[in-house]
Motif scaffolding. Structure first.
Motif, short mmCIF file in Angstrom:
data_model
loop_
_atom_site.label_atom_id
_atom_site.label_comp_id
_atom_site.label_asym_id
_atom_site.label_seq_id
_atom_site.Cartn_x
_atom_site.Cartn_y
_atom_site.Cartn_z
N UNK A 52 -1.06 1.84 5.84
CA UNK A 52 0.38 1.84 6.12
C UNK A 52 1.18 2.46 4.98
N UNK A 53 0.64 2.47 3.76
CA UNK A 53 1.35 3.04 2.62
C UNK A 53 0.83 4.41 2.22
N UNK A 54 0.09 5.04 3.13
CA UNK A 54 -0.36 6.40 2.86
C UNK A 54 -1.85 6.48 2.60
N UNK A 55 -2.36 7.69 2.43
CA UNK A 55 -3.76 7.89 2.07
C UNK A 55 -3.99 7.44 0.62
N UNK A 56 -5.24 7.37 0.19
CA UNK A 56 -5.54 6.84 -1.15
C UNK A 56 -4.78 7.50 -2.29
N UNK A 57 -4.52 8.82 -2.19
CA UNK A 57 -3.85 9.47 -3.31
C UNK A 57 -2.34 9.23 -3.33
N UNK A 58 -1.81 8.51 -2.36
CA UNK A 58 -0.39 8.18 -2.36
C UNK A 58 -0.12 6.69 -2.59
N UNK A 59 -1.12 5.86 -2.33
CA UNK A 59 -0.91 4.41 -2.41
C UNK A 59 -0.73 3.96 -3.86
N UNK A 60 0.30 3.19 -4.09
CA UNK A 60 0.57 2.59 -5.40
C UNK A 60 0.38 1.08 -5.34
N UNK A 61 0.76 0.49 -4.22
CA UNK A 61 0.66 -0.96 -4.07
C UNK A 61 -0.80 -1.40 -4.07
#
Length: 403
Positions: A52-61
């Motif tokens: 829900x928060x993006x693919x692995x290279x975008x996730x921060x949470x």
């Protein structure tokens, strides 16, 4: 219209029943997980939040952020980022490229994190001391009841080359719903001419009456599920084709480089404070004073971004353009291609509509009821077909398809 409805039903009935039962299983697992307030590290909860928060290279949470203590109100984030920069420059030198600067609350303490090349460094911002490497988050889909049911629902066990079946059944289901609605309103209009206005009439026997009544109530919801499911299956089919056509663009033989590659531009030290100011101003304008748990500054795919992890029980990841102050999504101009023609943002929105959680738990309950309706309509439709076929057989008409 009746012929088209019946013929499509004969072809896809088994698949429709399969999708309804497995969809009920997925939704039932999700609702039980959410309503039991399962921890963020629960395998099913991890699976629900997987993308829900993006693919692995975008996730921060991170999973631990959901239960983390927030920074105190009035925290001096500029000082924390300055302390982080000073510590990493002392270790790596003034010319080391920094992919991001991250300040977060862990166990009530301010912790700074920086990535430079393949190195990730963490510091206690109270005294500048080095900390152990960051906890390794789950990589890829997790083993869970949710994912087992989802893989069955999407026919993953048949392989990527059979994903077209999902789209085929979705189109067929949509056609059945539309033809069923048309037939219903034709009959309703004919009955109105006879001054019979009851929308739930009882002619045709118990199975037909129940089939018609459930169809009328569930038609719109089932159409939404069918359309979004079809679009998602086409997206997934395109994803599979992309991986088959461009194996050189994959990492570990599976993930497109656009989902896991490093698309960051090194941050300059003089960019830090203006990006932080713009990010905090955008966050306060957008979200008020919800407590902050983490802030990351980075330039992703040419976009200067400030990412804030905020909230109490409903912790979430928010992305702002650290220059304009506008909110940013999971897709945008210059973002790397992730394998989905619709882009990650729209793909995730379609998933949320498909499973109902675009409006929260009530939407999930509606989706569950839609799945139960589809299962009942499949069974009642089969009963009607077999009854009619039996009567035709007694009359010497033994064909499976008839006008």
């Amino acid at each position: 219209m009746r012929i088209v409805h019946r013929w499509i039903a004969i072809v896809i009935l088994g698949f429709a029943l399969w999708f309804s039962i497995t969809g009920i299983a997925v939704q039932g697992i999700d609702i039980a997980t959410i309503m039991s307030h399962a921890p963020a590290t629960d395998p099913n909860m991890l699976a629900i939040r997987e993308s829900i928060d993006g693919p692995p290279n975008q996730i921060v949470i991170r999973p631990q952020d959901y239960a983390a203590q927030s920074f105190p109100t009035g925290s001096d984030y500029a000082r924390l980022f300055e302390s982080l920069t000073r510590a990493v420059r002392s270790d790596l030198g003034p010319a080391a490229p920094l992919a991001y600067l991250d300040v977060r609350s862990e166990q009530g303490k301010a912790v700074g994190e920086v990535r430079s090349g393949e190195i990730t460094l963490r510091y206690s911002l109270a005294d500048g001391q080095r900390l152990p490497p960051p906890p390794n988050g789950p990589q890829g889909p997790q083993s869970s009841a949710h994912n087992t049911a989802k893989h069955l629902h999407r026919l993953f066990f048949l392989g990527d080359d059979m994903l077209w079946l999902n789209a085929f059944v979705g189109i067929g289901l949509g056609a059945m719903i539309v033809t069923g609605i048309v037939m219903y309103f034709r009959l309703l209009k004919a009955r109105a001419r006879l001054k019979r206005y009851n929308p739930f009439w009882s002619a045709g026997g118990a199975w037909r009456r129940l089939h018609r009544s459930v169809s009328v109530v569930a038609a719109v919801f089932l159409l939404v599920v069918a359309v979004t499911g079809t679009l998602l299956s086409i997206d997934s089919l395109s994803f599979g084709l992309y991986r088959a056509l461009y194996p050189d663009r994959l990492v570990h033989g599976f993930s497109p480089i656009g989902t896991v590659g490093d698309f960051s531009t090194p941050l300059r030290d003089d960019e830090r404070d203006p990006m932080l100011v713009a990010t905090l101003a955008a966050y306060r304008a957008h979200d008020g004073d919800r407590p902050i748990k983490a802030i990351r500054l980075r330039t992703f795919a040419g976009h200067p971004q400030g990412i804030i992890i905020a909230g109490g029980d409903a912790t979430e990841q928010l992305i702002f353009n650290a220059r304009s102050g506008m909110t940013e999504g999971l897709s945008g101009a210059g973002y790397p291609y992730t394998g989905f023609p619709t882009g990650w943002q729209l793909h995730e929105l379609l998933k949320r509509i498909h499973r109902g959680d675009v409006i929260g738990v009530p939407g999930r309950v509606i989706d569950l009821l839609s799945g139960l309706s589809l299962a009942f309509l499949s069974i009642s439709g089969l009963a009607l077909y077999l009854d009619l076929k039996g009567r035709r057989s007694k009359a010497g008409r033994k064909g499976l398809f008839w006008r």
